[in-house]
Design an enzyme around this catalytic site. Sequence first.
Site, PDB file in Angstrom:
ATOM      1  N   THR A  19       0.820  -1.216   0.000  1.00  0.00           N
ATOM      2  CA  THR A  19       0.000   0.000   0.000  1.00  0.00           C
ATOM      3  C   THR A  19       0.849   1.260   0.000  1.00  0.00           C
ATOM      4  O   THR A  19       0.444   2.291  -0.543  1.00  0.00           O
ATOM      5  CB  THR A  19      -0.946  -0.004   1.214  1.00  0.00           C
ATOM      6  OG1 THR A  19      -1.767  -1.176   1.155  1.00  0.00           O
ATOM      7  CG2 THR A  19      -1.830   1.229   1.239  1.00  0.00           C
ATOM      8  N   SER A  61       0.962  -7.520  -0.636  1.00  0.00           N
ATOM      9  CA  SER A  61       1.578  -8.460   0.305  1.00  0.00           C
ATOM     10  C   SER A  61       1.040  -9.874   0.132  1.00  0.00           C
ATOM     11  O   SER A  61       1.721 -10.846   0.462  1.00  0.00           O
ATOM     12  CB  SER A  61       1.383  -7.990   1.745  1.00  0.00           C
ATOM     13  OG  SER A  61       0.018  -7.859   2.055  1.00  0.00           O
ATOM     14  N   THR A  93       1.331  -4.530   4.359  1.00  0.00           N
ATOM     15  CA  THR A  93       1.181  -4.803   5.792  1.00  0.00           C
ATOM     16  C   THR A  93       0.488  -6.129   6.098  1.00  0.00           C
ATOM     17  O   THR A  93       0.631  -6.655   7.198  1.00  0.00           O
ATOM     18  CB  THR A  93       0.387  -3.670   6.478  1.00  0.00           C
ATOM     19  OG1 THR A  93      -0.913  -3.567   5.882  1.00  0.00           O
ATOM     20  CG2 THR A  93       1.114  -2.344   6.357  1.00  0.00           C
ATOM     21  N   ASP A  94      -0.257  -6.694   5.136  1.00  0.00           N
ATOM     22  CA  ASP A  94      -1.040  -7.893   5.446  1.00  0.00           C
ATOM     23  C   ASP A  94      -0.166  -9.072   5.869  1.00  0.00           C
ATOM     24  O   ASP A  94      -0.544  -9.844   6.749  1.00  0.00           O
ATOM     25  CB  ASP A  94      -1.893  -8.301   4.242  1.00  0.00           C
ATOM     26  CG  ASP A  94      -3.065  -7.365   4.013  1.00  0.00           C
ATOM     27  OD1 ASP A  94      -3.302  -6.491   4.878  1.00  0.00           O
ATOM     28  OD2 ASP A  94      -3.745  -7.503   2.980  1.00  0.00           O
TER      29      ASP A  94
END
Length: 335
Positions: A19, A61, A93-94
Amino acid sequence: MTSSSAPSAAVTLLTLGGTIFMTQDAPGGHAAPDDDAAARLMGTLVDGVVLTPHEIANVSSSDVRQHHLRAVLERARRAVDEGADGVVLTHGTDTLEESAFLLQRFWDREAPLVVTGAMRPASAPGADGPANLRDAVAVAASPTARGLGVLAVVDGQVHLADQVTKTSSRAISAFASEPSSPVGMVDGADVRVLHRGPGRDAPRPGTLPDHLPRVPTLMAGLDDDLDLLDHLPADAIAGLVIAGVGMGHVSPAAMPRLRRLLRAGVPVVVATRIGSGGTSTHHYAYPGSEVDLLDAGATMAGFLPPAKARLLLQVLLTDGATREEIREAFAAHAS
């Protein structure tokens, strides 16, 4: 270089996308990877630091693969060996906590490898990517971060790779450390290490393998006897992780299925689906409890959540670890 003054540190920036390098097609619209987003972020970095960027990929991710992380590890090692004070990796971030954890198993340099990302696209009002990237570069350049291994830096906080966990799918302050607190905080160019954590496992030699063994994860729950295992031949998997209830429990009816796998030589690791507290080894002794699971030959994951337990088991199986060696490795993360 970000300043007209003499540089004080050199940092290599490796990018995998996420992101932080996405923009929206319209305000509030859909976000997608943007190859130009990285260039726009370069003006937000730390004065006095020479930054050398290198793109590995620009993917979400959920699309990060073994070959990406292998490239990150090899490029980061080379950068440090050629004089970089630290390395920053941008990542969605996932799965950021999983990549950080896996890289930590192999990171064998004193210089920090710092992973960061963003919860808001680069084009969004209040985008958090610029601040997170600036903070990550500050940590990578800081002598106080040496020896801490792989770190995650988000929202002004510094987390150890083995403890960082994503706690919100939406909030800017989306990450926490479990079971401890963040090891540090960042205030501009000021990096403060609050504690140095419990110490690191010895890094593994070599690099990441091209492929990890097949280890599925199943979640236990109300009225769930893990009957899916009836349709899963033991020779179809290399290991199994259970996201158990409570301190790491399954239903009594699930136990014969797990014993079948264990007797066939399939390692079974039991974590908890609960966000904090970890598994136990001694609190309960009823059928399906942690004591029953241990007696059957399973391993408890301790404070490792299911996703990290899976990665650790996969790495151990790649090394040909015995059941006892697997238990010893997980004991380092036990409560």
